[in-house]
Scaffold this active site. Structure first.
Site, PDB file in Angstrom:
ATOM      1  CB  ILE A 128       8.359  -0.385   8.298  1.00  0.00           C
ATOM      2  CG1 ILE A 128       7.842  -1.003   9.617  1.00  0.00           C
ATOM      3  CG2 ILE A 128       8.343   1.144   8.341  1.00  0.00           C
ATOM      4  CD1 ILE A 128       6.432  -0.660  10.002  1.00  0.00           C
ATOM      5  CE  LYS A 129       5.717   0.895  -0.698  1.00  0.00           C
ATOM      6  NZ  LYS A 129       4.445   1.101  -1.395  1.00  0.00           N
ATOM      7  CB  VAL A 130      11.500   3.891   4.934  1.00  0.00           C
ATOM      8  CG1 VAL A 130      11.050   3.414   6.298  1.00  0.00           C
ATOM      9  CG2 VAL A 130      12.611   3.001   4.385  1.00  0.00           C
ATOM     10  CB  THR A 177      -0.909   0.050   1.249  1.00  0.00           C
ATOM     11  OG1 THR A 177      -0.089   0.237   2.425  1.00  0.00           O
ATOM     12  CG2 THR A 177      -1.735  -1.212   1.405  1.00  0.00           C
ATOM     13  CB  ALA A 191       1.992  -0.180   6.666  1.00  0.00           C
TER      14      ALA A 191
END
Ligand code: E4P
Length: 216
Positions: free
Chosen positions: A82-84, A27, A56
């Protein structure tokens, strides 16, 4: 090759999960906005439908802020990834989180050098955006090829997650190069099943079967 779906629409995720071919979900803030759903709530629901990684994305731009948001997001479920963004602070956050055993997807990658940095920061996934690269006059597929060569040269374990895939040809090219994962909009995944000769073949077989008067 793993298939992730790039959406926050629960009905689409359920439909694809039912095929047994879905390995994860990505997402981003735009997809969350499009769904009209609460970020935490919809992410939790997605994590309950799919066993694999569910990306996310943090929205803070500084390391401390990203760490604070990641702390909240990773409590949603064990399969949250975790998307960074690919920035200095994003990679600092990536290093800190992966050292701690948290999955991290480094997003918005548009160069092979950026992908090299993400691998050095211990990223679980690197997301090169093919379609957006093409839109800007660059060769998105060449980017995947370059990253594959570099990662293989140094045996990096970071998985290449081909993103911003717009059509089945993108997927085909990524599969030939050896991208580890492809994240695609639902309609692209569903289009992979389709072939006009498959439909025509079924039609012909059913017509001939009807002539036999038999049933199974
Ligand atoms: C990947 O994680 C991104 O969410 C996505 O693939 C972006 O695709 P787009 O360029 O079609 O928005």
């Amino acid at each position: 090759m793993k298939f992730f779906v790039d959406t926050a629409e629960i009905a689409d995720i359920k439909e694809l999960a039912d095929t047994g071919l879905l390995d994860g979900v990505t997402t981003n803030p735009s997809l969350i906005a499009k769904s009209g759903r609460d970020f935490m709530e919809v992410t939790k629901e997605i994590c309950e439908i799919v066993d694999g990684p569910v990306s996310a994305e943090v929205v803070a731009l500084d390391h401390a802020g990203m760490m604070r948001e990641a702390e909240i997001l990773r409590k949603i479920a064990d399969n949250v990834c975790i998307k960074v963004p690919l920035t200095v602070d994003g990679l600092k956050t990536c290093k800190a989180l992966t050292s701690d055993g948290t999955m991290v997807n480094v997003t918005l990658c548009f160069s092979a050098n950026q992908a090299l940095l993400a691998a050095k920061a211990g990223a679980s996934f690197i997301s090169p955006f093919i379609g957006r690269h093409d839109d800007n006059g660059f060769d998105g597929i060449q980017l995947i090829e370059d990253i594959r060569v570099i990662y293989d040269n140094y045996a990096f374990e970071t998985e290449i997650l081909a993103a911003s895939i717009r059509h089945p040809i993108h997927l085909l090219q990524c599969a030939k190069i050896g991208a580890d994962v492809a994240t695609m909009p639902p309609k692209v995944i569903l289009s992979l099943f389709k072939h006009v000769l498959t439909d025509k073949g079924i039609e012909g077989f059913l017509a001939d079967w009807a002539k036999t008067g038999q049933s199974i």
